[in-house]
Design a protein around this motif. Structure first.
Motif, PDB file in Angstrom:
ATOM      1  N   PRO A  75      43.218  35.331 -58.811  1.00 21.27           N
ATOM      2  CA  PRO A  75      42.746  33.951 -58.958  1.00 21.27           C
ATOM      3  C   PRO A  75      41.246  33.860 -58.713  1.00 21.27           C
ATOM      4  O   PRO A  75      40.679  34.653 -57.960  1.00 21.27           O
ATOM      5  CB  PRO A  75      43.528  33.201 -57.878  1.00 21.27           C
ATOM      6  CG  PRO A  75      43.774  34.242 -56.818  1.00 21.27           C
ATOM      7  CD  PRO A  75      43.984  35.531 -57.559  1.00 21.27           C
ATOM      8  N   SER A  76      40.605  32.907 -59.358  1.00 18.77           N
ATOM      9  CA  SER A  76      39.193  32.656 -59.085  1.00 18.77           C
ATOM     10  C   SER A  76      39.072  31.803 -57.825  1.00 18.77           C
ATOM     11  O   SER A  76      40.004  31.110 -57.432  1.00 18.77           O
ATOM     12  CB  SER A  76      38.544  31.939 -60.273  1.00 18.77           C
ATOM     13  OG  SER A  76      39.196  30.704 -60.531  1.00 18.77           O
ATOM     14  N   GLY A  77      37.947  31.891 -57.187  1.00 17.13           N
ATOM     15  CA  GLY A  77      37.693  30.996 -56.057  1.00 17.13           C
ATOM     16  C   GLY A  77      38.210  31.453 -54.727  1.00 17.13           C
ATOM     17  O   GLY A  77      38.453  30.635 -53.833  1.00 17.13           O
ATOM     18  N   ARG A 105      47.645  34.354 -66.510  1.00 19.43           N
ATOM     19  CA  ARG A 105      46.349  33.881 -66.028  1.00 19.43           C
ATOM     20  C   ARG A 105      46.469  32.457 -65.489  1.00 19.43           C
ATOM     21  O   ARG A 105      45.964  32.136 -64.412  1.00 19.43           O
ATOM     22  CB  ARG A 105      45.320  33.960 -67.159  1.00 19.43           C
ATOM     23  CG  ARG A 105      44.012  33.177 -66.959  1.00 19.43           C
ATOM     24  CD  ARG A 105      43.323  33.468 -65.663  1.00 19.43           C
ATOM     25  NE  ARG A 105      42.920  34.858 -65.514  1.00 19.43           N
ATOM     26  CZ  ARG A 105      42.622  35.427 -64.347  1.00 19.43           C
ATOM     27  NH1 ARG A 105      42.698  34.725 -63.223  1.00 19.43           N
ATOM     28  NH2 ARG A 105      42.260  36.696 -64.292  1.00 19.43           N
ATOM     29  N   ALA A 106      47.165  31.595 -66.254  1.00 20.04           N
ATOM     30  CA  ALA A 106      47.362  30.215 -65.800  1.00 20.04           C
ATOM     31  C   ALA A 106      48.162  30.174 -64.497  1.00 20.04           C
ATOM     32  O   ALA A 106      47.877  29.357 -63.603  1.00 20.04           O
ATOM     33  CB  ALA A 106      48.071  29.409 -66.885  1.00 20.04           C
ATOM     34  N   ALA A 108      48.241  32.512 -62.164  1.00 16.59           N
ATOM     35  CA  ALA A 108      47.384  32.966 -61.066  1.00 16.59           C
ATOM     36  C   ALA A 108      46.504  31.834 -60.562  1.00 16.59           C
ATOM     37  O   ALA A 108      46.309  31.672 -59.345  1.00 16.59           O
ATOM     38  CB  ALA A 108      46.533  34.150 -61.536  1.00 16.59           C
ATOM     39  N   GLU A 109      45.979  31.030 -61.490  1.00 17.18           N
ATOM     40  CA  GLU A 109      45.101  29.932 -61.080  1.00 17.18           C
ATOM     41  C   GLU A 109      45.898  28.782 -60.461  1.00 17.18           C
ATOM     42  O   GLU A 109      45.471  28.178 -59.471  1.00 17.18           O
ATOM     43  CB  GLU A 109      44.297  29.426 -62.285  1.00 17.18           C
ATOM     44  CG  GLU A 109      43.420  30.476 -62.948  1.00 17.18           C
ATOM     45  CD  GLU A 109      42.366  31.065 -62.016  1.00 17.18           C
ATOM     46  OE1 GLU A 109      42.096  30.478 -60.956  1.00 17.18           O
ATOM     47  OE2 GLU A 109      41.804  32.129 -62.355  1.00 17.18           O
ATOM     48  N   HIS A 112      47.179  30.100 -57.108  1.00 19.98           N
ATOM     49  CA  HIS A 112      46.160  30.826 -56.348  1.00 19.98           C
ATOM     50  C   HIS A 112      46.761  32.105 -55.774  1.00 19.98           C
ATOM     51  O   HIS A 112      46.614  32.429 -54.589  1.00 19.98           O
ATOM     52  CB  HIS A 112      45.558  29.964 -55.235  1.00 19.98           C
ATOM     53  CG  HIS A 112      44.193  30.434 -54.839  1.00 19.98           C
ATOM     54  ND1 HIS A 112      43.067  30.175 -55.587  1.00 19.98           N
ATOM     55  CD2 HIS A 112      43.765  31.180 -53.791  1.00 19.98           C
ATOM     56  CE1 HIS A 112      42.019  30.731 -55.017  1.00 19.98           C
ATOM     57  NE2 HIS A 112      42.411  31.351 -53.912  1.00 19.98           N
TER      58      HIS A 112
END
Length: 318
Positions: A75-77, A105-106, A108-109, A112
């Motif tokens: 995840p980003s952030g 990908r979705a 994971a975001e 998180h």
């Protein structure tokens, strides 16, 4: 006692159900390949996977006798709160982990979490037990390495169709090794639970080539092995499970049975039946599918949070 299927329906807006009915009325019913030649053609015609942004890291998990490619999304952030093992569908003979890149990908975001997609070997080139061997190897790698590799030991898993079958077979293998408690939950979408074709749903798919491709080398009497047909397993001692299935799914009856067996075995299980939905509906471009996926994400998020609270409680006690 009165029992009606509608009592099990997930709570979704009426307009989403109407839209789904219109979508499926205008959509030609599909069928799987009838043999290896058709399978080869179907594989060749399948569109290339859509690219995820940012793309996954590609690695190989090695274990005795297997080398399993995996696709890892972070995840980003910030660091991940957990790790989700996702097993793709495709009848044991189609698709790849890459075809789930955009969804993973979705995921994971949204959660998180790190998401690990498994590129297990496909039938008929590599029939059972190749696929569950690969999935179990990656699951055990996560049990042993998640804390070091991702900074968290909170694990969940999931899959759709054949992927759900492999996910539950993986949990059974982990249970028998005494490490299944490391997984906080399993989200299982429209699993194929009986490949022996003895149950009512199993008889409805008895002529499907994917069964021959995957377990054609296994004598009929042995296709009730839990590693092949989890419906016949001892289901005690498994983590919480969410079962998602459409009311129009050819496998509906076996999913109802699986939910009942999981509950009777003492497990925490939730069943969500979506009206107007056939097999594979969460992969279709409808608002109903989006609602179902949002619900799965919320359920997984809750399981990861529960795992986090349990870990923190354990640390305080120690």
């Amino acid at each position: 006692m009165r029992f009606a299927l509608e009592a099990l329906f997930a709570d979704v807006p009426a307009e989403q159900v109407a839209e789904a009915r219109d979508f499926y009325r205008s959509r030609a019913a599909g069928r799987g390949p009838a043999g290896f030649e058709e399978l080869t053609e179907a594989r060749a015609k399948k569109p290339a996977p859509r690219a995820a942004v940012p793309p996954p890291a590609e690695e190989t998990v090695e274990a005795p006798g297997v080398r399993v490619p995996v696709r890892i999304f972070l995840p980003s952030g910030g660091p991940p709160r957990g790790v989700h093992l996702e097993i793709h569908g495709g009848g044991f003979y189609m698709d790849s982990a890459a075809h789930s890149d955009v969804r993973n990908r979705a995921l994971a975001e949204a959660l998180h979490t790190a998401v690990v997609g498994v590129d297990y070997r496909l039938a008929p080139e590599d029939p059972w037990p190749a696929a569950p061997d690969d999935c179990a190897a990656v699951a055990l790698w996560l049990v042993e390495q998640a804390e070091v590799r991702f900074g968290t030991a909170r694990l969940t898993l999931g899959g759709s169709s054949a992927g759900a079958t492999l996910a539950l077979a993986t949990l059974l293998r982990l249970r028998d090794r005494g490490v299944v408690d490391r997984f906080a939950g399993a989200a299982l979408r429209f699993g194929t639970w009986d490949l022996s074709t003895r149950t009512p749903s199993g008889r409805l798919i008895a002529d499907e080539y994917f069964i021959q491709a995957y377990v054609g080398h296994v004598p009929d009497r042995d296709r009730t092995l839990p590693d092949i047909s989890p419906l016949y397993a001892d289901l005690t001692g498994l983590p919480p499970a969410l079962l998602v299935v459409g009311a129009e799914d050819i496998l509906l009856e076996d999913n109802l049975t699986m939910a009942g067996r999981l509950s009777a075995a003492g497990n925490d299980v939730e069943l969500r039946v979506y009206p107007a939905a056939p097999h594979g509906f969460t992969g279709h471009p409808t608002a109903l599918a989006a609602t179902a996926l949002d619900g799965i994400n919320s359920w997984l998020r809750e399981r990861i949070s529960c795992a986090s609270e349990s870990a923190e409680h354990g640390e305080r006690i120690s």
